[in-house]
Design a protein around this motif. Structure first.
Motif, PDB file in Angstrom:
ATOM      1  N   TYR A  45      70.843  42.455  37.932  1.00 57.58           N
ATOM      2  CA  TYR A  45      70.481  42.000  36.596  1.00 57.58           C
ATOM      3  C   TYR A  45      71.744  41.532  35.885  1.00 57.58           C
ATOM      4  O   TYR A  45      72.783  42.194  35.958  1.00 57.58           O
ATOM      5  CB  TYR A  45      69.857  43.147  35.780  1.00 57.58           C
ATOM      6  CG  TYR A  45      68.543  43.644  36.317  1.00 57.58           C
ATOM      7  CD1 TYR A  45      68.500  44.603  37.324  1.00 57.58           C
ATOM      8  CD2 TYR A  45      67.335  43.156  35.813  1.00 57.58           C
ATOM      9  CE1 TYR A  45      67.290  45.060  37.808  1.00 57.58           C
ATOM     10  CE2 TYR A  45      66.124  43.615  36.302  1.00 57.58           C
ATOM     11  CZ  TYR A  45      66.112  44.567  37.295  1.00 57.58           C
ATOM     12  OH  TYR A  45      64.909  45.016  37.792  1.00 57.58           O
ATOM     13  N   SER A  81      64.739  36.411  32.501  1.00 53.82           N
ATOM     14  CA  SER A  81      63.694  37.414  32.327  1.00 53.82           C
ATOM     15  C   SER A  81      63.386  37.646  30.846  1.00 53.82           C
ATOM     16  O   SER A  81      62.267  37.991  30.492  1.00 53.82           O
ATOM     17  CB  SER A  81      64.042  38.726  33.008  1.00 53.82           C
ATOM     18  OG  SER A  81      65.353  39.140  32.684  1.00 53.82           O
ATOM     19  N   GLU A  82      64.379  37.472  30.007  1.00 54.56           N
ATOM     20  CA  GLU A  82      64.153  37.593  28.565  1.00 54.56           C
ATOM     21  C   GLU A  82      65.244  36.834  27.818  1.00 54.56           C
ATOM     22  O   GLU A  82      66.375  36.745  28.295  1.00 54.56           O
ATOM     23  CB  GLU A  82      64.178  39.070  28.143  1.00 54.56           C
ATOM     24  CG  GLU A  82      63.744  39.314  26.712  1.00 54.56           C
ATOM     25  CD  GLU A  82      63.652  40.785  26.357  1.00 54.56           C
ATOM     26  OE1 GLU A  82      63.807  41.639  27.251  1.00 54.56           O
ATOM     27  OE2 GLU A  82      63.415  41.075  25.172  1.00 54.56           O
ATOM     28  N   LYS A  83      64.892  36.290  26.685  1.00 53.60           N
ATOM     29  CA  LYS A  83      65.898  35.653  25.848  1.00 53.60           C
ATOM     30  C   LYS A  83      65.606  35.944  24.388  1.00 53.60           C
ATOM     31  O   LYS A  83      64.465  36.172  24.006  1.00 53.60           O
ATOM     32  CB  LYS A  83      65.948  34.143  26.095  1.00 53.60           C
ATOM     33  CG  LYS A  83      64.648  33.424  25.856  1.00 53.60           C
ATOM     34  CD  LYS A  83      64.771  31.948  26.218  1.00 53.60           C
ATOM     35  CE  LYS A  83      63.449  31.238  25.972  1.00 53.60           C
ATOM     36  NZ  LYS A  83      63.533  29.785  26.301  1.00 53.60           N
ATOM     37  N   SER A  84      66.665  35.930  23.597  1.00 55.80           N
ATOM     38  CA  SER A  84      66.503  36.203  22.174  1.00 55.80           C
ATOM     39  C   SER A  84      66.260  34.894  21.427  1.00 55.80           C
ATOM     40  O   SER A  84      66.374  33.800  22.001  1.00 55.80           O
ATOM     41  CB  SER A  84      67.754  36.890  21.624  1.00 55.80           C
ATOM     42  OG  SER A  84      68.825  35.964  21.566  1.00 55.80           O
ATOM     43  N   GLU A  85      65.969  35.040  20.134  1.00 53.60           N
ATOM     44  CA  GLU A  85      65.729  33.841  19.334  1.00 53.60           C
ATOM     45  C   GLU A  85      67.004  33.015  19.144  1.00 53.60           C
ATOM     46  O   GLU A  85      66.948  31.836  18.827  1.00 53.60           O
ATOM     47  CB  GLU A  85      65.122  34.223  17.971  1.00 53.60           C
ATOM     48  CG  GLU A  85      65.975  35.145  17.131  1.00 53.60           C
ATOM     49  CD  GLU A  85      65.753  36.615  17.428  1.00 53.60           C
ATOM     50  OE1 GLU A  85      65.129  36.946  18.446  1.00 53.60           O
ATOM     51  OE2 GLU A  85      66.239  37.457  16.638  1.00 53.60           O
ATOM     52  N   VAL A 100      70.532  36.757  26.475  1.00 50.43           N
ATOM     53  CA  VAL A 100      69.639  36.427  27.576  1.00 50.43           C
ATOM     54  C   VAL A 100      69.846  37.401  28.734  1.00 50.43           C
ATOM     55  O   VAL A 100      70.938  37.930  28.922  1.00 50.43           O
ATOM     56  CB  VAL A 100      69.894  34.972  28.037  1.00 50.43           C
ATOM     57  CG1 VAL A 100      71.285  34.836  28.646  1.00 50.43           C
ATOM     58  CG2 VAL A 100      68.833  34.465  28.986  1.00 50.43           C
ATOM     59  N   SER A 101      68.772  37.657  29.477  1.00 48.26           N
ATOM     60  CA  SER A 101      68.871  38.424  30.707  1.00 48.26           C
ATOM     61  C   SER A 101      68.344  37.571  31.858  1.00 48.26           C
ATOM     62  O   SER A 101      67.488  36.695  31.659  1.00 48.26           O
ATOM     63  CB  SER A 101      68.110  39.739  30.604  1.00 48.26           C
ATOM     64  OG  SER A 101      66.744  39.507  30.327  1.00 48.26           O
ATOM     65  N   TYR A 157      73.405  39.606  32.236  1.00 47.67           N
ATOM     66  CA  TYR A 157      73.158  39.440  30.813  1.00 47.67           C
ATOM     67  C   TYR A 157      74.293  38.658  30.160  1.00 47.67           C
ATOM     68  O   TYR A 157      75.433  38.722  30.610  1.00 47.67           O
ATOM     69  CB  TYR A 157      73.107  40.808  30.099  1.00 47.67           C
ATOM     70  CG  TYR A 157      72.123  41.781  30.676  1.00 47.67           C
ATOM     71  CD1 TYR A 157      72.423  42.530  31.806  1.00 47.67           C
ATOM     72  CD2 TYR A 157      70.872  41.956  30.080  1.00 47.67           C
ATOM     73  CE1 TYR A 157      71.511  43.425  32.328  1.00 47.67           C
ATOM     74  CE2 TYR A 157      69.953  42.859  30.604  1.00 47.67           C
ATOM     75  CZ  TYR A 157      70.280  43.588  31.729  1.00 47.67           C
ATOM     76  OH  TYR A 157      69.384  44.479  32.250  1.00 47.67           O
ATOM     77  N   ASP A 207      62.197  47.983  28.320  1.00 46.43           N
ATOM     78  CA  ASP A 207      63.094  46.856  28.061  1.00 46.43           C
ATOM     79  C   ASP A 207      64.285  46.904  29.008  1.00 46.43           C
ATOM     80  O   ASP A 207      64.559  47.934  29.628  1.00 46.43           O
ATOM     81  CB  ASP A 207      63.576  46.952  26.613  1.00 46.43           C
ATOM     82  CG  ASP A 207      63.897  45.597  26.027  1.00 46.43           C
ATOM     83  OD1 ASP A 207      64.087  45.524  24.798  1.00 46.43           O
ATOM     84  OD2 ASP A 207      63.980  44.616  26.791  1.00 46.43           O
ATOM     85  N   TYR A 208      64.987  45.810  29.107  1.00 51.63           N
ATOM     86  CA  TYR A 208      66.169  45.765  29.953  1.00 51.63           C
ATOM     87  C   TYR A 208      67.423  45.400  29.175  1.00 51.63           C
ATOM     88  O   TYR A 208      68.505  45.394  29.730  1.00 51.63           O
ATOM     89  CB  TYR A 208      65.963  44.755  31.090  1.00 51.63           C
ATOM     90  CG  TYR A 208      64.863  45.157  32.036  1.00 51.63           C
ATOM     91  CD1 TYR A 208      63.584  44.629  31.900  1.00 51.63           C
ATOM     92  CD2 TYR A 208      65.094  46.092  33.036  1.00 51.63           C
ATOM     93  CE1 TYR A 208      62.571  45.020  32.752  1.00 51.63           C
ATOM     94  CE2 TYR A 208      64.080  46.477  33.897  1.00 51.63           C
ATOM     95  CZ  TYR A 208      62.826  45.942  33.753  1.00 51.63           C
ATOM     96  OH  TYR A 208      61.818  46.325  34.594  1.00 51.63           O
ATOM     97  N   LYS A 209      67.276  45.085  27.905  1.00 52.92           N
ATOM     98  CA  LYS A 209      68.449  44.684  27.136  1.00 52.92           C
ATOM     99  C   LYS A 209      68.893  45.817  26.225  1.00 52.92           C
ATOM    100  O   LYS A 209      68.097  46.624  25.766  1.00 52.92           O
ATOM    101  CB  LYS A 209      68.127  43.449  26.291  1.00 52.92           C
ATOM    102  CG  LYS A 209      67.064  43.666  25.235  1.00 52.92           C
ATOM    103  CD  LYS A 209      66.809  42.390  24.456  1.00 52.92           C
ATOM    104  CE  LYS A 209      65.837  42.626  23.305  1.00 52.92           C
ATOM    105  NZ  LYS A 209      64.473  42.922  23.789  1.00 52.92           N
TER     106      LYS A 209
END
Lengths: 113, 111
Positions: free
Chosen positions: B31, B55-59, B47-48, B33, A98-100
């Motif tokens: 990166y 690259s990724e996000k939360s709900e 979010v990233s 965030y 993961d990255y977060k």
């Protein structure tokens, strides 16, 4: 999903007392571990971090933390607190897949003079 | 020492209005965030962003939210139509390694 638990919501102590804040996480793989501090009205500051190597890490302001892999723990300690240590302390975990950062709920520490 | 900066430090807006929160990450970081912290609660990932895309996000990061890196230095979070529950401290972070460097945050108050 990764979870991070901090055992104490609010800790109140007197100056010169010793402090230990618990942190446990649920991920079974490789982790990077952090403790952040947030002084009243200020932003998050890194206290210390663990990536690999010696599981006892020393940070700023006399803080240290010990990574115990078998217990999935990364507890924060300070032998003798000062009034200026009054703040909120957050444990955070970064999993290898993961990255977060996943943060714990935080522990408010109040040091009485 | 290089640091992450954020503007404004405090933003007050009316419900339904659009807000843009700005961040300048550390210059060689790759990166980026956004996190938020509702008063009295823990810091939550939003979010990233890497290589000019999410690259990724939360709900939490629903269609009302968007991020952008418009000019190679700024990294913005837009909330299209703010709700009362968007009131929080919003932190930007950047990194090239496992350690993330946080900005001072923007306190968003939605009235």
């Amino acid at each position: 999903a990764q979870s991070v638990s901090q055992h104490n919501h609010h800790v109140i102590l007197s100056e010169a007392a010793s402090l230990e804040l618990g942190c446990n996480y649920s991920y079974g793989g490789t982790v990077n571990l952090f403790w952040y501090v947030q002084y009243p009205g200020q932003h998050l500051q890194l206290l210390l971090k663990y990536f690999s190597g010696d599981p006892l890490v020393k940070g700023i302001k006399g803080f240290e933390a010990e990574f115990i892999k078998s217990k999935f723990s990364f507890n924060l300690r300070k032998p003798s607190v000062q009034w200026s240590d009054t703040a909120e302390y957050f444990c955070a975990v970064l999993c290898s897949n993961d990255y977060k950062l996943s943060f714990g709920a935080g522990t408010t520490v109040t040091v009485r003079a | 020492e290089p640091e992450v900066t954020q503007t404004p430090s405090h933003q007050v807006t009316q419900m339904g209005q659009e807000v843009i929160l700005r961040c300048v990450p550390i210059s060689n970081h790759l990166y980026f965030y956004w996190y938020r912290q509702i008063l009295g609660q823990k810091v939550e990932f939003l979010v990233s962003f890497y290589n000019n895309e999410i690259s990724e996000k939360s709900e939490i990061f629903d269609d009302q939210f968007s991020v952008e890196r418009p000019d190679g230095s700024n990294f913005t979070l837009k909330i299209r139509s703010t709700k009362l529950e968007d009131s929080a401290m919003y932190f930007c972070a950047s990194t090239t390694s496992p350690e993330q460097f946080f900005g001072p945050g923007t306190r968003l108050t939605v009235l």
